[in-house]
Scaffold this motif. Structure first.
Motif, PDB file in Angstrom:
ATOM      1  N   ILE A   1       0.879  -1.180   0.000  1.00  8.44           N
ATOM      2  CA  ILE A   1       0.000   0.000   0.000  1.00  8.44           C
ATOM      3  C   ILE A   1       0.911   1.223   0.000  1.00  8.44           C
ATOM      4  O   ILE A   1       2.032   1.168   0.546  1.00  8.44           O
ATOM      5  CB  ILE A   1      -0.975  -0.038   1.212  1.00  8.44           C
ATOM      6  CG1 ILE A   1      -1.989   1.107   1.128  1.00  8.44           C
ATOM      7  CG2 ILE A   1      -0.242   0.010   2.539  1.00  8.44           C
ATOM      8  CD1 ILE A   1      -3.174   0.960   2.091  1.00  8.44           C
TER       9      ILE A   1
ATOM     10  N   GLU B   1       0.653   7.418   0.979  1.00 10.38           N
ATOM     11  CA  GLU B   1      -0.474   8.373   0.917  1.00 10.38           C
ATOM     12  C   GLU B   1      -1.784   7.674   1.246  1.00 10.38           C
ATOM     13  O   GLU B   1      -2.613   8.187   2.003  1.00 10.38           O
ATOM     14  CB  GLU B   1      -0.594   9.004  -0.485  1.00 10.38           C
ATOM     15  CG  GLU B   1       0.529   9.952  -0.859  1.00 10.38           C
ATOM     16  CD  GLU B   1       1.797   9.240  -1.341  1.00 10.38           C
ATOM     17  OE1 GLU B   1       1.824   7.985  -1.367  1.00 10.38           O
ATOM     18  OE2 GLU B   1       2.777   9.944  -1.667  1.00 10.38           O
ATOM     19  N   GLU B   2      -1.981   6.488   0.653  1.00  8.50           N
ATOM     20  CA  GLU B   2      -3.216   5.751   0.925  1.00  8.50           C
ATOM     21  C   GLU B   2      -3.285   5.349   2.402  1.00  8.50           C
ATOM     22  O   GLU B   2      -4.344   5.435   3.034  1.00  8.50           O
ATOM     23  CB  GLU B   2      -3.286   4.500   0.050  1.00  8.50           C
ATOM     24  CG  GLU B   2      -3.502   4.789  -1.426  1.00  8.50           C
ATOM     25  CD  GLU B   2      -3.218   3.570  -2.294  1.00  8.50           C
ATOM     26  OE1 GLU B   2      -3.885   3.423  -3.321  1.00  8.50           O
ATOM     27  OE2 GLU B   2      -2.313   2.763  -1.966  1.00  8.50           O
TER      28      GLU B   2
ATOM     29  N   GLU C   1      -4.234   8.162   4.682  1.00  9.40           N
ATOM     30  CA  GLU C   1      -5.673   8.464   4.612  1.00  9.40           C
ATOM     31  C   GLU C   1      -6.500   7.379   5.298  1.00  9.40           C
ATOM     32  O   GLU C   1      -7.437   7.676   6.029  1.00  9.40           O
ATOM     33  CB  GLU C   1      -6.123   8.606   3.154  1.00  9.40           C
ATOM     34  CG  GLU C   1      -5.533   9.808   2.451  1.00  9.40           C
ATOM     35  CD  GLU C   1      -6.219  11.135   2.811  1.00  9.40           C
ATOM     36  OE1 GLU C   1      -7.161  11.131   3.623  1.00  9.40           O
ATOM     37  OE2 GLU C   1      -5.792  12.161   2.263  1.00  9.40           O
TER      38      GLU C   1
ATOM     39  N   THR D   1      -8.337   1.167  -2.832  1.00 10.91           N
ATOM     40  CA  THR D   1      -7.538   0.213  -2.063  1.00 10.91           C
ATOM     41  C   THR D   1      -8.280  -0.261  -0.818  1.00 10.91           C
ATOM     42  O   THR D   1      -8.049  -1.372  -0.350  1.00 10.91           O
ATOM     43  CB  THR D   1      -6.234   0.882  -1.574  1.00 10.91           C
ATOM     44  OG1 THR D   1      -5.774   1.752  -2.571  1.00 10.91           O
ATOM     45  CG2 THR D   1      -5.193  -0.125  -1.222  1.00 10.91           C
TER      46      THR D   1
ATOM     47  N   VAL E   1     -10.753   4.809   0.020  1.00 14.87           N
ATOM     48  CA  VAL E   1      -9.419   5.357  -0.187  1.00 14.87           C
ATOM     49  C   VAL E   1      -8.770   4.650  -1.364  1.00 14.87           C
ATOM     50  O   VAL E   1      -8.894   3.429  -1.503  1.00 14.87           O
ATOM     51  CB  VAL E   1      -8.554   5.142   1.086  1.00 14.87           C
ATOM     52  CG1 VAL E   1      -7.089   5.456   0.829  1.00 14.87           C
ATOM     53  CG2 VAL E   1      -9.079   5.987   2.234  1.00 14.87           C
ATOM     54  N   GLY E   2      -8.112   5.396  -2.229  1.00  9.18           N
ATOM     55  CA  GLY E   2      -7.383   4.759  -3.333  1.00  9.18           C
ATOM     56  C   GLY E   2      -6.660   5.784  -4.180  1.00  9.18           C
ATOM     57  O   GLY E   2      -7.154   6.910  -4.353  1.00  9.18           O
ATOM     58  N   SER E   3      -5.500   5.393  -4.716  1.00 10.57           N
ATOM     59  CA  SER E   3      -4.676   6.354  -5.448  1.00 10.57           C
ATOM     60  C   SER E   3      -5.323   6.763  -6.763  1.00 10.57           C
ATOM     61  O   SER E   3      -4.974   7.790  -7.333  1.00 10.57           O
ATOM     62  CB  SER E   3      -3.294   5.772  -5.705  1.00 10.57           C
ATOM     63  OG  SER E   3      -3.435   4.545  -6.390  1.00 10.57           O
TER      64      SER E   3
ATOM     65  N   VAL F   1      -7.051  11.278  -2.640  1.00  3.77           N
ATOM     66  CA  VAL F   1      -7.123   9.808  -2.571  1.00  3.77           C
ATOM     67  C   VAL F   1      -8.204   9.288  -1.622  1.00  3.77           C
ATOM     68  O   VAL F   1      -8.174   8.136  -1.216  1.00  3.77           O
ATOM     69  CB  VAL F   1      -5.746   9.192  -2.169  1.00  3.77           C
ATOM     70  CG1 VAL F   1      -4.712   9.402  -3.236  1.00  3.77           C
ATOM     71  CG2 VAL F   1      -5.267   9.733  -0.852  1.00  3.77           C
ATOM     72  N   ARG F   2      -9.186  10.142  -1.260  1.00  5.33           N
ATOM     73  CA  ARG F   2     -10.208   9.685  -0.308  1.00  5.33           C
ATOM     74  C   ARG F   2     -11.537  10.390  -0.534  1.00  5.33           C
ATOM     75  O   ARG F   2     -11.564  11.564  -0.880  1.00  5.33           O
ATOM     76  CB  ARG F   2      -9.739   9.979   1.121  1.00  5.33           C
ATOM     77  CG  ARG F   2     -10.763   9.702   2.210  1.00  5.33           C
ATOM     78  CD  ARG F   2     -10.244  10.110   3.583  1.00  5.33           C
ATOM     79  NE  ARG F   2      -9.754  11.481   3.605  1.00  5.33           N
ATOM     80  CZ  ARG F   2     -10.535  12.565   3.669  1.00  5.33           C
ATOM     81  NH1 ARG F   2     -11.837  12.438   3.765  1.00  5.33           N
ATOM     82  NH2 ARG F   2      -9.994  13.773   3.654  1.00  5.33           N
TER      83      ARG F   2
END
Ligand code: ADP
Ligand code: ASP
Ligand code: MG
Length: 411
Positions: free
Chosen positions: A195, A198-199, A202, A252, A344-346, A377-378
């Protein structure tokens, strides 16, 4: 020096057999030639028990005395773990936050680490000791004992890994790694091999308990990889690392956070400077605000709603009550039966329609959305607290996270 920093959470040192098995794991890692620095949390539910002891005396405990009290939990586990290692014929020494040189600001119960004076740890490592450090605590410049916020032992570990230039920061816990959602809530949750920082920042900030948000921020700033692994097996766990090295995925993980409340100030006459006045007053009290919504009601009157962590709700309402009178606003309303659910995810920012899909899934479950916020990312929705588990399950299922595959990026 080839240093490994390991951290064992409360469940992993919850009783004497577990402490003995942690001692074995540490010595196994040491036998590869590494110098070992080990951070431990308080045993099992010790910290909760200490909080309850204080609550049995007062509803408004002083934050200084709470830190004095809560820091004792970790002192029990460091001493016992050190004894277990010594019993196995190796050298070990336990150190409190003060003795390990962990210097924080003086903000009791949510102190931030300012610096780590590594001399005493390094000198013990040079004498071939396993150094066992009390997690979650530090000392201010005025020699006050401070704590780093619940779950803060992870942050002790990543700060030490940075300061000691350790090879890796290994966080051992009671699950196999970081999952697409809490595996104790959704059994289909998928363990992630990787992971991005950044993810993870968050996810942790949005309530995934598995890592303390600040621990990830520190590791990200200094580029130290964090490995989250089970303390009960040799499974490889999850590596938290740079996004550039990972395959892109849209989403993610999903997470919930019941530890929030909404405070609203209603009917504020609309004129410039109102928001500045309100937020200066809140900021001067050290109240962290998670989300702000200003809506224009009729007749030139505004409503401002804020979402805060539950521990701040009374304080925030008191500050707003003071402002209400001077601003001639109508009323203050508090609501604490709310929760956040976040995806959450890039790939969220670069994929159109993700937010709409999230809202549709919640609508299908007839879950009302109170407030919405988002970052790169969220996406977070504030909903009725009671609906949190179903919201998480529905989002996890509809986004097919149980099938998520994510590897390293191809060069
Ligand atoms: P420790 O005592 O080791 O610090 P914590 O209880 O703080 O452990 O964190 C581990 C727990 O985090 C797990 O037992 C799990 O229920 C919870 N959790 C929440 N979200 C996630 C997630 N996305 N992945 C893994 N665990 C999660
Ligand atoms: N013992 C502290 C807590 O329960 C710190 C930690 O476990 O990380 O919050
Ligand atoms: Mg924890």
């Amino acid at each position: 020096m080839n240093i490994i920093v390991q951290k064992y959470g409360g469940t992993s040192v919850g009783n004497i057999p577990k402490i003995k098995s942690v001692a074995d794991r540490i010595l196994k890692a040491k036998s590869s030639g590494a110098a070992m620095v080990v951070v431990v949390s308080a045993m099992g539910h010790t910290t909760d028990r200490l909080v309850n002891l204080a609550r049995a005396i007062t509803r408004k405990p002083s934050r200084r005395e709470m830190d004095m009290l809560l820091s004792t939990g970790e002192q029990i586990s460091i001493a016992l773990l050190s004894l277990a290692i010594q019993e196995r014929g190796a050298k070990a020494i336990s150190l409190t936050g003060l003795q390990s040189g962990i210097v924080t600001d003086a903000n009791y119960s949510m102190a931030k680490i300012k610096s780590v004076k590594t001399d005493s740890i390094v000198s013990q490592l040079e004498k071939d000791h396993v150094v066992i450090v009390a997690g979650f605590q530090g000392v201010s410049n005025g020699f006050e004992i401070t704590t780093l916020g619940r779950g803060g032992s992870d942050t002790t570990a990543s700060a030490l890994a940075v300061a000691l230039q350790a090879r890796c920061c290994e966080i051992y816990t009671d699950v196999e790694g970081v999952y697409t959602t809490d595996p104790n809530l959704v059994p289909e949750a998928k363990k992630l091999h990787y992971i991005s920082y950044e993810e993870m920042v968050e996810l942790a900030g949005a309530g995934a308990q598995v890592l303390h948000p600040r621990s990830v921020e520190i590791a990200m700033k200094f580029g130290v990889p964090i490995a989250v692994r089970p303390s009960y097996s040799d499974a490889p766990g999850t590596v938290v690392m740079e996004a550039a090295k990972l395959e892109n995925v849209v989403i993610t993980g999903v997470t919930g956070n019941k530890n929030i409340a909404k405070v609203a100030i209603r009917g504020i006459p609309d004129r410039p400077g109102v928001a500045a006045q309100i937020f200066s007053a809140l900021g001067s009290q050290g109240i962290n605000i998670r989300l702000i919504i200003q809506s224009i009601a009729a007749d030139g009157l505004n409503d401002i709603s804020l979402v805060v962590s539950r521990e701040f709700v009374k304080q925030a309402a008191e500050v707003l009550e003071g402002q209400r009178r001077s601003l001639k606003a109508k009323e203050i309303v508090c609501h604490d039966k709310l929760a956040e659910v976040s995806i959450v995810g890039s790939g969220i920012a670069s994929t159109p329609g993700v937010a709409a899909r999230m809202f549709k899934i919640l609508a299908k479950q007839k879950i009302n959305i109170d407030l919405i916020s988002s970052s790169e990312v969220r996406i977070t929705c504030v909903i009725d607290e009671k609906r949190t588990p179903e919201a998480i399950r529905a989002l996890h299922q509809e986004f097919r996270l149980e099938k998520l595959q994510r590897g390293l990026a191809r060069k």
